[in-house]
Structures are given as C-alpha cells and as structure tokens.
Design a protein around this motif. Structure first.
Motif, PDB file in Angstrom:
ATOM      1  N   GLU A 116     -27.335   7.672  -3.417  1.00  0.00           N
ATOM      2  CA  GLU A 116     -27.159   9.052  -3.915  1.00  0.00           C
ATOM      3  C   GLU A 116     -25.958   9.719  -3.231  1.00  0.00           C
ATOM      4  N   VAL A 117     -25.873   9.551  -1.924  1.00  0.00           N
ATOM      5  CA  VAL A 117     -24.762  10.158  -1.179  1.00  0.00           C
ATOM      6  C   VAL A 117     -23.432   9.516  -1.579  1.00  0.00           C
ATOM      7  N   LEU A 118     -23.429   8.188  -1.718  1.00  0.00           N
ATOM      8  CA  LEU A 118     -22.184   7.513  -2.125  1.00  0.00           C
ATOM      9  C   LEU A 118     -21.717   8.036  -3.485  1.00  0.00           C
ATOM     10  N   LYS A 119     -22.680   8.154  -4.410  1.00  0.00           N
ATOM     11  CA  LYS A 119     -22.310   8.641  -5.759  1.00  0.00           C
ATOM     12  C   LYS A 119     -21.758  10.054  -5.671  1.00  0.00           C
ATOM     13  N   SER A 120     -22.406  10.904  -4.887  1.00  0.00           N
ATOM     14  CA  SER A 120     -21.910  12.290  -4.832  1.00  0.00           C
ATOM     15  C   SER A 120     -20.568  12.369  -4.099  1.00  0.00           C
ATOM     16  N   ASN A 121     -20.282  11.367  -3.271  1.00  0.00           N
ATOM     17  CA  ASN A 121     -18.959  11.297  -2.623  1.00  0.00           C
ATOM     18  C   ASN A 121     -17.892  10.709  -3.547  1.00  0.00           C
ATOM     19  N   GLY A 122     -18.322  10.197  -4.712  1.00  0.00           N
ATOM     20  CA  GLY A 122     -17.370   9.535  -5.617  1.00  0.00           C
ATOM     21  C   GLY A 122     -17.035   8.120  -5.176  1.00  0.00           C
ATOM     22  N   GLN A 123     -17.921   7.517  -4.364  1.00  0.00           N
ATOM     23  CA  GLN A 123     -17.692   6.135  -3.895  1.00  0.00           C
ATOM     24  C   GLN A 123     -18.544   5.166  -4.727  1.00  0.00           C
ATOM     25  N   THR A 124     -18.071   3.942  -4.885  1.00  0.00           N
ATOM     26  CA  THR A 124     -18.843   2.936  -5.617  1.00  0.00           C
ATOM     27  C   THR A 124     -19.407   1.919  -4.625  1.00  0.00           C
ATOM     28  N   PHE A 125     -20.278   1.030  -5.149  1.00  0.00           N
ATOM     29  CA  PHE A 125     -20.925   0.071  -4.234  1.00  0.00           C
ATOM     30  C   PHE A 125     -21.465  -1.133  -5.003  1.00  0.00           C
ATOM     31  N   SER A 126     -21.644  -2.233  -4.280  1.00  0.00           N
ATOM     32  CA  SER A 126     -22.399  -3.388  -4.778  1.00  0.00           C
ATOM     33  C   SER A 126     -23.468  -3.691  -3.746  1.00  0.00           C
ATOM     34  N   VAL A 127     -24.628  -4.153  -4.212  1.00  0.00           N
ATOM     35  CA  VAL A 127     -25.738  -4.420  -3.287  1.00  0.00           C
ATOM     36  C   VAL A 127     -25.917  -5.934  -3.124  1.00  0.00           C
ATOM     37  N   TYR A 128     -25.990  -6.378  -1.882  1.00  0.00           N
ATOM     38  CA  TYR A 128     -26.328  -7.784  -1.577  1.00  0.00           C
ATOM     39  C   TYR A 128     -27.679  -7.752  -0.863  1.00  0.00           C
ATOM     40  N   ASP A 129     -28.747  -8.131  -1.589  1.00  0.00           N
ATOM     41  CA  ASP A 129     -30.104  -7.931  -1.040  1.00  0.00           C
ATOM     42  C   ASP A 129     -30.821  -9.251  -0.771  1.00  0.00           C
ATOM     43  N   LYS A 130     -30.057 -10.240  -0.315  1.00  0.00           N
ATOM     44  CA  LYS A 130     -30.669 -11.567  -0.153  1.00  0.00           C
ATOM     45  C   LYS A 130     -30.938 -11.930   1.307  1.00  0.00           C
ATOM     46  N   ILE A 131     -30.926 -10.944   2.209  1.00  0.00           N
ATOM     47  CA  ILE A 131     -31.049 -11.308   3.634  1.00  0.00           C
ATOM     48  C   ILE A 131     -32.513 -11.562   4.016  1.00  0.00           C
ATOM     49  N   MET A 132     -32.769 -12.747   4.565  1.00  0.00           N
ATOM     50  CA  MET A 132     -34.107 -13.115   5.034  1.00  0.00           C
ATOM     51  C   MET A 132     -34.218 -12.807   6.537  1.00  0.00           C
ATOM     52  N   SER A 133     -35.442 -12.850   7.061  1.00  0.00           N
ATOM     53  CA  SER A 133     -35.590 -12.659   8.507  1.00  0.00           C
ATOM     54  C   SER A 133     -34.922 -13.822   9.231  1.00  0.00           C
ATOM     55  N   ASN A 134     -34.328 -13.560  10.377  1.00  0.00           N
ATOM     56  CA  ASN A 134     -33.581 -14.573  11.132  1.00  0.00           C
ATOM     57  C   ASN A 134     -32.520 -15.221  10.241  1.00  0.00           C
ATOM     58  N   PRO A 135     -31.528 -14.443   9.817  1.00  0.00           N
ATOM     59  CA  PRO A 135     -30.591 -14.906   8.785  1.00  0.00           C
ATOM     60  C   PRO A 135     -29.856 -16.197   9.157  1.00  0.00           C
ATOM     61  N   THR A 136     -29.581 -16.971   8.119  1.00  0.00           N
ATOM     62  CA  THR A 136     -28.953 -18.274   8.316  1.00  0.00           C
ATOM     63  C   THR A 136     -27.426 -18.174   8.168  1.00  0.00           C
ATOM     64  N   ILE A 137     -26.755 -19.221   8.566  1.00  0.00           N
ATOM     65  CA  ILE A 137     -25.297 -19.297   8.438  1.00  0.00           C
ATOM     66  C   ILE A 137     -24.924 -19.349   6.941  1.00  0.00           C
ATOM     67  N   ASP A 138     -25.678 -20.133   6.164  1.00  0.00           N
ATOM     68  CA  ASP A 138     -25.419 -20.207   4.711  1.00  0.00           C
ATOM     69  C   ASP A 138     -25.453 -18.821   4.091  1.00  0.00           C
ATOM     70  N   CYS A 139     -26.435 -18.034   4.495  1.00  0.00           N
ATOM     71  CA  CYS A 139     -26.627 -16.704   3.901  1.00  0.00           C
ATOM     72  C   CYS A 139     -25.409 -15.812   4.170  1.00  0.00           C
ATOM     73  N   VAL A 140     -24.842 -15.855   5.376  1.00  0.00           N
ATOM     74  CA  VAL A 140     -23.727 -14.938   5.646  1.00  0.00           C
ATOM     75  C   VAL A 140     -22.428 -15.418   4.987  1.00  0.00           C
ATOM     76  N   TYR A 156     -23.286  -7.689  18.625  1.00  0.00           N
ATOM     77  CA  TYR A 156     -23.846  -9.034  18.439  1.00  0.00           C
ATOM     78  C   TYR A 156     -24.340  -9.239  17.014  1.00  0.00           C
ATOM     79  N   SER A 157     -24.115 -10.443  16.505  1.00  0.00           N
ATOM     80  CA  SER A 157     -24.727 -10.873  15.255  1.00  0.00           C
ATOM     81  C   SER A 157     -25.432 -12.181  15.575  1.00  0.00           C
ATOM     82  N   ILE A 158     -26.766 -12.178  15.494  1.00  0.00           N
ATOM     83  CA  ILE A 158     -27.533 -13.351  15.937  1.00  0.00           C
ATOM     84  C   ILE A 158     -28.030 -14.107  14.705  1.00  0.00           C
ATOM     85  N   LEU A 159     -27.610 -15.366  14.628  1.00  0.00           N
ATOM     86  CA  LEU A 159     -27.903 -16.152  13.426  1.00  0.00           C
ATOM     87  C   LEU A 159     -28.708 -17.398  13.775  1.00  0.00           C
ATOM     88  N   THR A 160     -29.458 -17.893  12.794  1.00  0.00           N
ATOM     89  CA  THR A 160     -30.184 -19.146  12.973  1.00  0.00           C
ATOM     90  C   THR A 160     -29.175 -20.285  12.920  1.00  0.00           C
TER      91      THR A 160
END
Ligand code: NAP
Ligand code: FE
Length: 366
Positions: free
Chosen positions: A52-76, A147-151
């Motif tokens: 909502e805030v991005l839209k009212s700022n006139g900014q656009t976005f894409s969502v990447y919602d595939k992150i699992m717990s303890n993210p893997t190297i493949d995922c990033v 830090y970014s901690i990956l499996t």
C-alpha cells in the motif's frame, strides 16, 4: 580504551511505522523486489501494509515468496535470477530470519557474479542495492546485522556470508505483525535473541558498547519469561521482545556468535531443530562450563538476568523449551566434529576443544 563499533542501519519502531515513514521507502528506488516466506507475510498484514505504501509512493514491485526456513543456496541463486529479470533497484525483506537472510544473499548475487564455490569466501565487490527490512519474528536481529546464514549442503552445516555490504539500509520494527506468531516460534526466537546477547558478552570481541546493549537486551528478555511461560503475549510484551532482539542483533553484528551457535547448527542441519531452540538446548551447559574457567564473566552476565545462579538461569531456559530431543552417541560425535571446525569457536573468550564440545553435547542431551 579501544573501540571498534559499527551500526549503519537506520531503525524505526512503532505500530504502523512503515506507513508513518513512507518517505524512507520513497528514497530507496523505483521498483522493489519483496522477499518473503510462503505464507506469513500475507496473513499477518505486513505485505499489504508495505505494498500500500509503495503504491502511494508511486513505486512498483515484484514479490518473491519462495523462501523456506533455513534457506538454501539454490533458493538465493533462483531469487537473484528473478530479481535480474524483474529489473528491480531496491530490495525489501519481510519475515523471520530466513527471508531476511535470503534477501541479503539475493541482493549480493543480483549485483555481483559470484560462483557458488566462492559464495562464502568473503571477497566481494562493492555493488549492492538499498534494503528495507521488516522483521516478523523477534529473534534473529538480522534486520541490523551484516550476516546472511544459508544451509550449506556441501559442508553439512549452516554457513554465513558476512560483509558490511549486507547491513540493511532501514529496519521497520512493528510488533503488531507478531500477534499471531505461535507460542513455540515466539519462545524459540526469543531464546535465539537471548543467546545472541549472552554469546556477545562471552565473545572475545565484546566491548563496552556491545556489553551495554547485551545487558539491556538480556534483562528485557528475562523480564518476558513469565509471559512466555503462560503465553500471555500482549502487544506491549511483543514490542519488548522485538526491541530486545534488535539490540541483540546490534551486539552480534559487532561480536559475532560463539560455540553455542556452532553446536546449534548441527542440530538444525541434521535434526531439523529450530535455530533458536537449538541454541537454547546447549546454552545452559556452556554457561556452566565457562563458570569453571571465568567466574567473573559469568557473574557479570548473571547480574543482568535477575537469577541467583547460572543453574537457575539455565533451568528457566530449559523450562521454556520443554522436553529435549534425544541424540545418539554417534550423532554427538559427528556434531562435535562439525562444530569444532566453525570459526565461531575461536570467537569466544573461553575456547573449547572437540572433546569438550562432545562433553557439552552429552551434558545437554543426557
Ligand atoms: P524463520 O525460518 O524465518 O520463520 C519460522 C516460521 O515462522 C516460518 O514458518 C514463518 O512462516 C513463520 N513466521 C514468521 N513470521 C511470522 C508471523 N509474524 N506470524 C506467523 N508466522 C510467522 O525463523 P527465524 O527463527 O526468524 O529465522 C531463522 C533463520 O535466521 C535461520 O536460518 C538462522 O540461521 C537465521 N539467523 C540469522 C541471523 C543473522 O544475523 N542474520 C542471526 C540468527 C539467526 P513463513 O515461512 O510463511 O514466513
Ligand atoms: Fe542466532
């Protein structure tokens, strides 16, 4: 006095702080990649507030919602490919430590070509995109760490990318997103934060600044123990937990963690134990061990807890975590061999050997 302290992340806190600080987002770019886990950002209202805030700022976005717990190297790497396709110019992370850590690695890999075998080697260029972070658990402090901690399947453990490039630009702390967080995850993440501050005080890199932040964080977290035991988690208690976990993040950003995290990584990697719980299962035995080597240090930590002895403090943590997992002798030997290889072990004012780590596992899982 010598001091070396860095905290470049701007922090804003309060209910609806994304909305009331829309200008901070407006300054970050024109198109955002929003990195989240699979469900919680959609169900707790944080994703809607942000878009909502991005839209009212006139900014656009894409969502990447595939992150699992303890993210893997493949995922990033996958997330970075998506970010490049989408031609984004800043990154937003919403979620617990997993989406936040993944977003940092995605950022690095979007800006720099880094082969997998060089991901953890620490030599990076200077290119990075601005980042806005919204923590929705109160534990990792990733919103204020580098830090970014990956499996890491090759090493059969969790490994961190650590570079000042990964400090988020802004962190938005709004505890209202945590009102539906389960009691189990609330406890596990609070214990992670507690472990960060305690380990910060045990660190060979501890300073007066980090000790001051850690002491405040420990005392706030211990003041929430009764609420964590009963599950009476009001917005006010959630705010205390969130604030204390941020302070703990500011601690480890400067001290790093110790053998407690190193021992916890195997519990997560091989036994799927939640990260904070894994630390909490071994922390009491480690504190008892350090007490035999450096009692004044343990007394200093104890003074911040309000408990009379290290045993009482440890028992309270144990009470929060409930029944312990059972580990076989072979598992303890394997995990000790892994933990001793971690650089965290040498980061502690009391350095432990592999046989001592094995004894710590035995004491923790007897
Ligand atoms: P997490 O893996 O990020 O999240 C755990 C679970 O909680 C997920 O199922 C998530 O669902 C859910 N969840 C998150 N926020 C929620 C909310 N507000 N309401 C309801 N459910 C919610 O767990 P975490 O303990 O926060 O993070 C652990 C990771 O952080 C580990 O990989 C650890 O190594 C790392 N870590 C990093 C640092 C650092 O300095 N960078 C420090 C300590 C730990 P969704 O998946 O649907 O979102
Ligand atoms: Fe941690």
């Amino acid at each position: 006095m010598k001091l070396n302290y860095l905290m470049p992340t701007k922090v804003v806190m309060g209910v609806d702080c994304i909305k009331s600080n829309a200008d901070l987002l407006a300054a970050m770019g024109s198109k955002a990649l929003i990195v989240t886990g699979k469900h919680s950002a959609k169900s707790n209202g944080s994703l809607d507030d942000m878009t909502e805030v991005l839209k009212s700022n006139g900014q656009t976005f894409s969502v990447y919602d595939k992150i699992m717990s303890n993210p893997t190297i493949d995922c990033v790497y996958d997330g970075a490919n998506f970010a490049k396709q989408e031609k984004i110019d800043f990154i937003i992370a919403i979620g617990g430590g997993s989406p936040m850590d993944a977003a940092k690695a995605i950022n690095l890999l979007t800006c720099q070509d880094i082969p997998r075998e060089e991901l953890f080697l620490g030599s990076y260029g200077s290119e990075i995109l601005p980042m806005a972070f919204v923590p929705t658990t109160a534990g990792t402090g990733s919103e204020v760490t580098q830090y970014s901690i990956l499996t890491n399947d090759k090493a059969e453990t969790k490994t961190s990318i650590a570079t000042p490039l990964l400090f988020p630009t802004v962190a938005f702390l709004d505890a209202k997103y945590m009102m539906g967080l389960s009691l189990t995850t609330t406890i596990n993440t609070a214990v992670d934060a507690l472990s960060h501050s305690v380990e910060g005080m045990l660190s060979a890199r501890a300073s007066d600044v980090s000790d001051t932040l850690a002491a405040r964080s420990i005392s706030l977290l211990c003041s929430c123990f009764d609420a964590l035991k009963t599950g009476a988690l009001s917005l006010e208690i959630r705010e205390v937990l969130l604030y204390a976990s941020m302070l703990a993040g500011m601690v480890i950003a400067n001290t790093g963690t110790t053998v407690v995290h190193a021992m916890g990584y195997s519990l997560t990697y091989f036994r799927d134990v939640d990260h904070g719980r894994a630390n909490g299962l071994v922390l009491p035995a480690f504190l008892e061990f350090v007490q035999t080597k450096n009692k004044p240090l343990i007394d200093k930590i104890l003074a911040t807890t309000g408990f009379a002895s290290v045993t009482e403090f440890g028992n309270q943590i144990t009470l929060l975590l409930g029944e312990r997992e059972h580990l076989s002798k072979e598992e303890m030997v394997l995990f000790s061999g892994k933990a001793v290889l971690s650089k965290n072990v040498h980061n502690c004012s009391v350095v432990v050997s592999e046989p001592e780590i094995l004894t710590l596992y035995q004491k923790s899982f007897a």
